[in-house]
Every structure is written in C-alpha cells, then in structure tokens.
Design an enzyme around this catalytic site. Structure first.
Site, PDB file in Angstrom:
ATOM      1  N   ASP A   1       0.833  -1.202   0.000  1.00 23.09           N
ATOM      2  CA  ASP A   1       0.000   0.000   0.000  1.00 23.09           C
ATOM      3  C   ASP A   1       0.871   1.257   0.000  1.00 23.09           C
ATOM      4  O   ASP A   1       1.633   1.493   0.938  1.00 23.09           O
ATOM      5  CB  ASP A   1      -0.889  -0.060   1.256  1.00 23.09           C
ATOM      6  CG  ASP A   1      -2.038   0.927   1.204  1.00 23.09           C
ATOM      7  OD1 ASP A   1      -2.033   1.797   0.320  1.00 23.09           O
ATOM      8  OD2 ASP A   1      -2.935   0.808   2.060  1.00 23.09           O
TER       9      ASP A   1
ATOM     10  N   ASP B   1     -10.367   4.305  -1.671  1.00 20.02           N
ATOM     11  CA  ASP B   1     -11.065   3.344  -0.816  1.00 20.02           C
ATOM     12  C   ASP B   1     -12.573   3.385  -1.053  1.00 20.02           C
ATOM     13  O   ASP B   1     -13.160   4.448  -1.159  1.00 20.02           O
ATOM     14  CB  ASP B   1     -10.788   3.650   0.652  1.00 20.02           C
ATOM     15  CG  ASP B   1      -9.345   3.352   1.024  1.00 20.02           C
ATOM     16  OD1 ASP B   1      -8.545   3.026   0.129  1.00 20.02           O
ATOM     17  OD2 ASP B   1      -9.024   3.445   2.220  1.00 20.02           O
TER      18      ASP B   1
ATOM     19  N   GLY C   1      -4.886   3.489  -8.101  1.00 19.70           N
ATOM     20  CA  GLY C   1      -5.054   3.721  -9.536  1.00 19.70           C
ATOM     21  C   GLY C   1      -4.107   4.736 -10.138  1.00 19.70           C
ATOM     22  O   GLY C   1      -4.178   5.027 -11.333  1.00 19.70           O
TER      23      GLY C   1
HETATM   24  C1  GLA Z   1      -5.427   2.442   2.626  1.00 27.48           C
HETATM   25  C2  GLA Z   1      -5.946   1.273   1.803  1.00 27.48           C
HETATM   26  C3  GLA Z   1      -7.020   0.542   2.581  1.00 27.48           C
HETATM   27  C4  GLA Z   1      -6.440   0.057   3.914  1.00 27.48           C
HETATM   28  C5  GLA Z   1      -5.859   1.228   4.687  1.00 27.48           C
HETATM   29  C6  GLA Z   1      -5.089   0.762   5.905  1.00 27.48           C
HETATM   30  O1  GLA Z   1      -6.406   3.402   2.841  1.00 27.48           O
HETATM   31  O2  GLA Z   1      -6.449   1.721   0.572  1.00 27.48           O
HETATM   32  O3  GLA Z   1      -7.503  -0.550   1.837  1.00 27.48           O
HETATM   33  O4  GLA Z   1      -5.450  -0.897   3.667  1.00 27.48           O
HETATM   34  O5  GLA Z   1      -4.957   1.969   3.893  1.00 27.48           O
HETATM   35  O6  GLA Z   1      -4.518   1.819   6.610  1.00 27.48           O
END
Ligand code: GLA
Length: 658
Positions: A402, A465, A444
C-alpha cells in the site's frame, strides 16, 4: 445534526423582523436549507447549510449564492409533499471549491417518474436552473449522480433551492425500505465441487489448497492424476506438498463422495510463472477490525471461513491488513538483524500462519513501500528484501503493498516514480521460495492497470477506498464499480483490476474506524454489488464480520453459479455494453462460449431494462439461466429484458445453444 425547523421557529418568536426563513414559510416558500437534513444521503461529507460541502460560500461557475445546500454526489433525498406542492426551484452545479474538477448530474423524480434531468454539469460551468411544476406529486426525490466517472470532486450545490407549497409543509423521509429476500438456493446434502478450473503456481514452491466443496460431512475426496510432490488428505480434501519442478499443465480429476452422492470435476494446476489465474477469494481484516486487529482475530477468521461454509465456496485467503507492525513512536520497529517486529497483538506470526495452513487456507499480510503505513505503522522502506523474506519465512501467501507514505520518499519522475517501488517488490517476491500473490494498492495512480502486471502484480486497486459511503442515491460501490469497469481491457488471468473489498453484512465505518454495524445497502443493492464484482472478475475479498454472518449475507456471498462467473478460467472482465446515467449493461464472455450479462438499474425507482442480442454482438442466445436463483428461464425473442429493482441487477448467463 442541526434542526433548522426548530431554530427557525424560535427566531420567528423572538426576532420576527429578521426571520427571513419564517417569512418564507408564511408565504409557502420552503428553502431546502430550512428542512431537516438527517435523511439526506450523500457520497462524501455531510450536507452543509448555505455553504459548500467543504464549508466555503456557495459558488457555481463564479456566481455566488447566499442560500442553499452544499452536498456531494452521489446523493439522494426523499421529500413527502402530500400533493400540496406547486413548484420546485433551484440552481444546480458543481461548487467552485472543487477547483474546476468534478462532474455531476441532477435529477428530480416524482412518484416513480423522472420529472427533470440536468445536463452533465462540470466544475467551472455556469449553474443550471430548475423550475418544475410539482402539482399532484406525493413524493419527490432529489437525486445527484456522478456523471459516470467516479465521485471524486463531485461537490454539488442545490443553490437558492426551495419548494413552493400551496399548503402544508414538505417533510423529508428516509429512502424506501426493502425487506430481505433470499435468492440463492440452499446447498444440497450431496457433494458439489466449487473449485475454479485452473490454479497457477511456480515450480517447486510449497503448496496448500483445500478443495472447496459443499455437501454433508463426512466427505471422502479423491484425486486422479495427482502431480508428483503433492498429497491429498482424503477427509478434509486438502492438497499439500510442493509444486512439480517441471513447468506445464497438470490436469487432475477431483472427486468428492458422501452417503448422499458423488461429484467430479476438472482442476488443472498450471506450473509456470503465473499466479492467481482466477481472481483471489478470501477475507481481509480492515473494514471490521481496523487497528483493533489481533492474532486471535486472524486465527478465528480462518476457523470461521470453514464453519460458515465460505471456504466451501472458494474463499481461501485470510488476510491481515494494516496495524500488525509497530506503531510509529513505539520503537524498536525491527530487531538487531533488521527483521520487522510485529506488535504485541501478534505474539506468534508463524504459529498463526501454521494454523491457517493447517485448515488448508492461505494467509496474507500487508505493508507499505513507504516508511509508514496509512495508519502510521512501520512500513518496508529500505527494508524491502528482508521484509519479503520475513513474510515468506512466516509462511505468507499474499501481500498487499500500500503506497501510503511512499510519496514522501519517492524518487524519479513521472511514471517511473510510481512503478519503481512496485517493480522492486515484485522482483523480490518472484525470487522467493514461496508463491506470494502480489496485490498493488496505490489507488489507480498513473493508470496502474496499464503496468501493474509488468511489475509482477496480480491485482491492483483501481480507485480510492470504497469505504462505507453508501450515502447517496447511488451507493459507493456503484461509483467505484463504474470507474473500475472502464479498465476491462487490461484484465487477464493473473492480472486483475481490484475495485476493493466486499463490504457486506456487518462492517465498520472507515472514517471513524468504527465497530461493525449492518450494512446500509438494501438487499437489491447487495445482489447488484456481488454481481458487479463477479462480472468485473474482481478479487472477491470479504471485509466484514465473520462472526456475524446472517443467512442473507451468506446467500449473497456464497452462490456457486454467481462465483463461477468471477472465477471463469477465460479470465475476461465484462465489457461495458452500455453505460447511461441510470443504467449499466455489462457482458462477460466465459470459457464455455456462454455470456454473463448484467442489467443494472442505477435509477432510484424500479424500471424495466433490456438489451438486444445485436447490442451484445452475440448470436441468438437460446439458453438463458438465472445464476442467482439457479434456474433456467424462458428464452425467446431477440433480447434480455426484466423489471429490475431500484439500484438492483438482473443477472443472467446465456448460451447460444439450447
Ligand atoms: C489504505 C488502503 C485501505 C487500507 C488502509 C489501511 O487506505 O487503501 O484498503 O489498507 O490503507 O490503513
């Protein structure tokens, strides 16, 4: 939430001369901003009175407005008029606080009929005026759409907006309520195998796979053509061992038998350099446990995947999200050798993964290429190699990577700046003595769908998200789904667009990282959500509460014919046949020559939708099946048509031959 009606009433008593609101009401003019806002649902933030959604003065296309509501698409607000309204007047558009970005549509619905539809209104454009006759209307719906391009920056204003009443007053009401209805027939007592037709693995790597099969236990499993290096536990149906060293196809015939019957199916292990030949299925901790996640929850999640029957339908990854490492400030983050340290809530990572593997399931972990994860825990920056090796040593089979804080340390320009951290980790993972599915998460950026596979990714989030913001007329999953649907051409076996998790059942609010509560989605919306994800060949990762799965949620998550559309070995994502502001038609070609078709009703009222075989570019489709109900339907004429519930779906699978 403020209660303007009460406030206005008080002002009318105390300072009648300055109480413009009360004077408006006397004249039968009810500014929208004077109504109770609690039932207004919107896609982001909260509705603002006389301000934009971000709290700026209302302004559309450079024109200021003193009164109105600052909202955000998608949005929905139902108002009971009781046949006593005369007109609705407003100026609508994207607020200038969106900096020229954003695009919305505005519609008015009266007793199931659309009275007004705006143009597509883009950031910076002049406001559009609305002035419609409401005589005789019982119930009005004010609707904000995203104009089909996602909801980012869709700051929508209802400026100088008012209901003119002949008598009485307008009363905001909640959206229509829909009682749950179960479509998926219960699994019969005889065995039914639910494995995908293919499974990818790298030569010589450790392997664990629990054959997904419903039916009354005890079952006895058998495998014909078992590749060397693998063994079967006949009672559990778990395959274990090492993948053959020789690349190639290893076709197997799986069988399961109990006192009630027997089932057989093909399963081909494809040994080479590709993993996730069908979209990964499983569970992720984020939307239910957030920073409360513990080792005990993960062990328990694996148990629950089995007990609930989800594992019998193919859900096999048990994935920890953020918050397992040490939080920023809670040093040391690593041991003397540089190996990352879990926090106190994960005392025995290896033992936990062994538990998951013991059940025949697979385990996933999460980190960031940046120094800190999104929730502020230690990330992998400058420790990529050792972290990947640690994850493999613990036994993990899946990594979500991430972006989070990586922007602070990124080097290079343009696309290279975006691809570099993923290419680095992708190469490390491919070199390990363990198959680790690589899930890119960077929302993306830089059109990740174009390069995600080339850096070793098996799936990549295509959007921000999903969250729980099912706020508006169109719930959040539609906004995210519509954006994800556009990248169909880039999906292929081992390379999937990821529109985020299945947020069904009990899920926690993402903004507050709250405790789980029942989803606000209607039953029809939940069928549409699952259908959309399956048509888009999306990873099917449930991120709700495995302890509180009711019959309805399980019926949405565990329909073998619907899941088979997602898991089809051809690995094509549905193409958009038609996308309009109030309907979406998707068609996904499947390996056996059939076509899965989804007619989605994006409108806030039930509507009849249709698509012709011509439009589908298909020969006449002779056999039509409803995968939700698992029954064949009458096939005649030259189209597929149905009355589709509000925000719901009509999903069919059709074959050219009878
Ligand atoms: C980002 C990701 C989420 C989740 C959070 C965790 O926002 O896109 O899916 O993993 O981090 O902090």
């Amino acid at each position: 939430m403020r209660t303007p009606a009460v406030v206005a009433g008080l002002f009318a008593l105390v300072v009648p001369i300055t109480a413009g609101l009360a004077q408006d009401r006397d004249a039968g003019r009810f500014p929208l901003s004077s109504l109770e806002l609690a039932t207004l649902r919107q896609g982001w933030g909260t509705p603002m009175v006389d301000r934009s959604v971000t709290g700026q003065p209302l302004s559309i296309g450079g024109r200021r407005f003193a009164s109105g509501i600052g909202s955000h698409a998608p949005g929905e607000w139902w108002i009971e008029l009781g046949g006593r309204a005369e007109r609705f007047v407003a100026w609508v558009g994207v607020d200038d606080d969106a900096g020229g970005r954003g695009s919305i549509t505005v519609a008015l619905w009266a007793d199931g009929r659309r009275l007004f539809a705006s143009d597509v209104l883009r950031g910076g454009m002049a406001p559009q005026q609305i002035d419609v006759d409401l005589r005789g209307v019982q119930r009005l719906l004010l609707e904000l759409g995203t104009a089909g391009d996602g909801r980012d920056h869709d700051h929508a204003d209802w400026a100088d907006a008012a209901l003119l009443m002949a008598s009485g007053q307008p009363t905001p009401v909640p959206p229509p309520l829909e009682a749950p209805y179960l479509l998926t027939p219960p699994s019969p007592p005889e065995p039914r195998l639910n494995n995908p037709a293919v499974w990818g693995a790298r030569p010589g790597r450790p392997f664990v796979y629990r054959i997904p099969c419903t039916g009354r236990r005890p079952l006895v499993f058998a495998v014909q053509g078992m590749p060397p290096g693998l063994t079967l536990e006949p009672v559990t149906g778990i395959l274990r061992g090492r993948v053959p060293e020789l690349p190639g196809r290893y076709p197997m015939r799986l069988a399961a038998e109990n006192a009630q019957g027997r089932a057989e199916t093909d399963f081909t292990l494809i040994v080479g350099d590709r993993l996730a030949l069908t979209p990964p299925m499983g569970w992720n901790s984020w939307y239910i446990h957030y920073d409360r996640v513990t080792e005990a929850y993960i062990r328990r999640a694996a148990d629950r995947l089995l007990q609930s029957g989800m594992a019998d339908h193919g859900f096999c990854y048990v994935n920890i999200d953020d918050c397992w490492a040490r939080r920023r400030g809670d040093e040391p983050y690593r041991d003397a050798s540089g190996a990352i340290l879990p926090n106190a809530k994960f005392p025995d990572m290896r033992g936990m993964v062994e538990h998951v593997h013991g059940l025949g399931l697979r385990a996933g972990i999460y980190t960031s290429p940046g120094p800190w994860t999104c929730a502020g825990y230690a990330g992998s920056w400058q420790h990529e190699e050792i972290d990947a090796r640690t994850f493999a040593a613990w036994g993990f089979d899946f990594l979500k990577y991430d972006w989070c804080s990586y922007g602070q340390v990124a080097t290079g320009d343009g696309q290279q700046r975006l691809t570099a951290p993923y290419a680095k980790m992708g190469a490390i993972l491919a070199s390990l003595d363990r198959d680790i599915v690589f899930n890119l998460c960077q929302y993306g950026m830089g059109s990740v769908w174009e390069w995600g596979a080339s850096v070793g990714g098996h799936c990549w989030r295509t959007t921000g998200d999903l969250g729980l913001e099912a706020g508006g007329s169109l719930p959040g999953f539609y906004a995210i789904g519509l954006a994800n649907a556009a990248h169909a051409a880039h999906a292929a076996p081992g390379a999937w667009n990821d529109p985020d998790y299945l947020l069904l059942g009990y899920v926690g609010d993402a903004h507050s990282m709250g405790e789980g509560r029942p989803t606000s989605l209607s039953p029809s919306e939940q069928y549409a959500y699952m259908s959309l994800w399956c048509l888009m060949a999306a990873p099917l990762i449930f991120s709700g509460d495995l302890e509180r799965l009711d019959d309805f949620t399980l019926n949405v998550l565990c329909n073998r014919e619907v899941i088979a559309i997602d898991q089809d070995p051809l690995g094509r994502q549905a193409r958009i046949v038609r996308s309009e502001d109030d309907s979406l038609v998707l068609a996904k070609p499947l390996a056996d020559g059939s076509l899965a078709v989804g007619l989605f009703n994006l409108a806030p009222v039930p509507r009849r939708l249709a698509v012709t075989f011509d439009e589908l570019g298909s020969p006449p489709l002779r056999r039509v099946r409803d995968p939700w109900r698992q029954v064949d339907q009458d096939a005649d004429g030259d189209s597929i048509a149905a009355l589709v519930p509000r925000h719901g779906v009509h999903l069919v699978r059709c074959w050219p031959q009878e």
